[in-house]
Design a protein around this motif. Structure first.
Motif, PDB file in Angstrom:
ATOM      1  N   ALA A 126      35.473  93.698  37.783  1.00  0.00           N
ATOM      2  CA  ALA A 126      33.647  93.971  37.380  1.00  0.00           C
ATOM      3  C   ALA A 126      33.406  95.893  37.797  1.00  0.00           C
ATOM      4  O   ALA A 126      32.735  96.152  36.738  1.00  0.00           O
ATOM      5  CB  ALA A 126      33.390  93.439  38.880  1.00  0.00           C
ATOM      6  N   GLY A 127      33.506  96.410  38.645  1.00  0.00           N
ATOM      7  CA  GLY A 127      33.923  97.811  38.522  1.00  0.00           C
ATOM      8  C   GLY A 127      34.355  98.744  37.491  1.00  0.00           C
ATOM      9  O   GLY A 127      33.211  98.719  37.366  1.00  0.00           O
ATOM     10  N   TYR A 166      26.992  93.717  28.075  1.00  0.00           N
ATOM     11  CA  TYR A 166      28.797  94.158  28.471  1.00  0.00           C
ATOM     12  C   TYR A 166      29.344  93.810  30.353  1.00  0.00           C
ATOM     13  O   TYR A 166      29.969  93.677  29.522  1.00  0.00           O
ATOM     14  CB  TYR A 166      29.261  95.874  28.002  1.00  0.00           C
ATOM     15  CG  TYR A 166      28.723  95.689  26.510  1.00  0.00           C
ATOM     16  CD1 TYR A 166      29.817  95.354  25.494  1.00  0.00           C
ATOM     17  CD2 TYR A 166      27.780  96.035  25.861  1.00  0.00           C
ATOM     18  CE1 TYR A 166      29.842  96.180  23.934  1.00  0.00           C
ATOM     19  CE2 TYR A 166      27.794  97.034  24.022  1.00  0.00           C
ATOM     20  CZ  TYR A 166      29.082  96.509  23.517  1.00  0.00           C
ATOM     21  OH  TYR A 166      29.119  96.843  22.781  1.00  0.00           O
ATOM     22  N   GLY A 167      28.270  93.659  30.489  1.00  0.00           N
ATOM     23  CA  GLY A 167      29.213  93.710  32.054  1.00  0.00           C
ATOM     24  C   GLY A 167      29.571  92.207  32.164  1.00  0.00           C
ATOM     25  O   GLY A 167      30.154  92.253  33.307  1.00  0.00           O
ATOM     26  N   LEU A 168      28.422  91.670  31.737  1.00  0.00           N
ATOM     27  CA  LEU A 168      28.394  90.378  32.404  1.00  0.00           C
ATOM     28  C   LEU A 168      29.895  89.525  31.181  1.00  0.00           C
ATOM     29  O   LEU A 168      30.633  88.732  32.167  1.00  0.00           O
ATOM     30  CB  LEU A 168      27.280  89.513  31.994  1.00  0.00           C
ATOM     31  CG  LEU A 168      27.412  87.656  32.650  1.00  0.00           C
ATOM     32  CD1 LEU A 168      27.437  87.893  33.917  1.00  0.00           C
ATOM     33  CD2 LEU A 168      26.012  87.295  32.048  1.00  0.00           C
ATOM     34  N   HIS A 211      34.035 105.762  26.991  1.00  0.00           N
ATOM     35  CA  HIS A 211      33.845 104.223  27.591  1.00  0.00           C
ATOM     36  C   HIS A 211      35.578 103.891  28.167  1.00  0.00           C
ATOM     37  O   HIS A 211      35.474 103.834  29.157  1.00  0.00           O
ATOM     38  CB  HIS A 211      32.670 103.795  27.422  1.00  0.00           C
ATOM     39  CG  HIS A 211      33.360 102.861  26.308  1.00  0.00           C
ATOM     40  ND1 HIS A 211      32.856 103.607  24.755  1.00  0.00           N
ATOM     41  CD2 HIS A 211      33.938 101.852  25.593  1.00  0.00           C
ATOM     42  CE1 HIS A 211      33.861 102.048  23.866  1.00  0.00           C
ATOM     43  NE2 HIS A 211      34.042 101.139  24.368  1.00  0.00           N
ATOM     44  N   ASP A 212      36.492 104.392  27.220  1.00  0.00           N
ATOM     45  CA  ASP A 212      37.894 104.636  27.387  1.00  0.00           C
ATOM     46  C   ASP A 212      38.198 105.103  28.413  1.00  0.00           C
ATOM     47  O   ASP A 212      38.994 104.651  29.765  1.00  0.00           O
ATOM     48  CB  ASP A 212      38.884 103.317  25.920  1.00  0.00           C
ATOM     49  CG  ASP A 212      37.832 103.159  25.229  1.00  0.00           C
ATOM     50  OD1 ASP A 212      37.165 102.050  25.611  1.00  0.00           O
ATOM     51  OD2 ASP A 212      38.024 103.159  23.663  1.00  0.00           O
ATOM     52  N   THR A 241      30.948 100.104  30.844  1.00  0.00           N
ATOM     53  CA  THR A 241      29.219  99.943  30.770  1.00  0.00           C
ATOM     54  C   THR A 241      28.198 100.914  30.096  1.00  0.00           C
ATOM     55  O   THR A 241      27.830 101.591  29.370  1.00  0.00           O
ATOM     56  CB  THR A 241      29.101  98.357  30.469  1.00  0.00           C
ATOM     57  OG1 THR A 241      29.946  97.348  29.745  1.00  0.00           O
ATOM     58  CG2 THR A 241      27.939  98.103  30.711  1.00  0.00           C
ATOM     59  N   ILE A 242      28.529 101.721  32.215  1.00  0.00           N
ATOM     60  CA  ILE A 242      27.327 102.923  31.937  1.00  0.00           C
ATOM     61  C   ILE A 242      27.791 104.040  31.006  1.00  0.00           C
ATOM     62  O   ILE A 242      26.622 104.795  30.676  1.00  0.00           O
ATOM     63  CB  ILE A 242      27.669 103.565  33.417  1.00  0.00           C
ATOM     64  CG1 ILE A 242      26.326 101.944  34.293  1.00  0.00           C
ATOM     65  CG2 ILE A 242      26.697 104.218  33.849  1.00  0.00           C
ATOM     66  CD1 ILE A 242      26.849 101.945  35.556  1.00  0.00           C
TER      67      ILE A 242
END
Length: 175
Positions: A109-110, A79-81, A137-138, A116-117
């Motif tokens: 990205a942050g 997810y992060g990438l 997460h939203d 993601t976390i």
């Protein structure tokens, strides 16, 4: 007329439906399983081709805690990438959805890393099943998953109205 990007703020009519969000969850879970399989395959190929057996042994002898840790690492990298680069995961591409900020812009990205976390929170996967289909997460990352077609329609409508206003102003200035 010059080309300009029109900002359209996200509203509830643009949210991705609960069904699309659930499809995203399932599709992305399958992608993560495939990535785990490919990691195991790569470790096996390292052993077969070069005699490097460490990664294959580590994967073969994993306990439950190590498997969960590897799953979290795959989740964060996946997810992060991909969402940092494209605002979409594989599931979101398939369902026609994407992640945006309130003003429709691409999250940095942050913000994607925080989002993601937050997915690691227990039972978080079920938090988006409410009436607004907006998960923890939203809300914690202040992002929105929108239906791309609905959002693009709103942008087109706003640009049309702005163009009408510009044409009327130009006609008035010509008199």
């Amino acid at each position: 007329m010059e080309n300009q990007i029109t900002a359209v703020y996200v509203d509830e009519t643009m949210y991705a439906s609960g069904g699309k969000r659930f499809a995203n969850l399932l599709l992305d879970f399958v992608v993560q399983l495939v990535l785990g399989f490919l990691l195991g395959l790569f470790a096996s190929l390292l052993y077969l081709a070069f005699g490097i057996d460490g990664p294959a042994i580590w994967i073969a002898e994993m306990g439950t805690l190590e498997e969960r840790f590897l799953g979290v690492v795959i989740l964060i990298v996946y997810y992060g990438l991909i969402e940092s680069l494209t605002s979409r995961s594989i599931g979101k591409y398939i369902t026609g959805t994407k992640v945006v900020m309130y003003d429709g812009s691409k999250p940095d990205a942050g913000t994607i890393l925080l989002r993601t976390i937050c997915r690691i929170i227990p039972f978080e996967a079920f938090s988006f099943l409410g009436s607004k289909a907006r998960g923890w997460h939203d809300s914690l990352s202040k992002t929105y998953v929108i239906d791309v077609k609905k959002y693009e329609h709103a942008v087109m409508m706003k640009q049309s109205f702005e163009q009408i206003g510009q044409e009327e102003t130009t006609e008035l200035n010509n008199y």
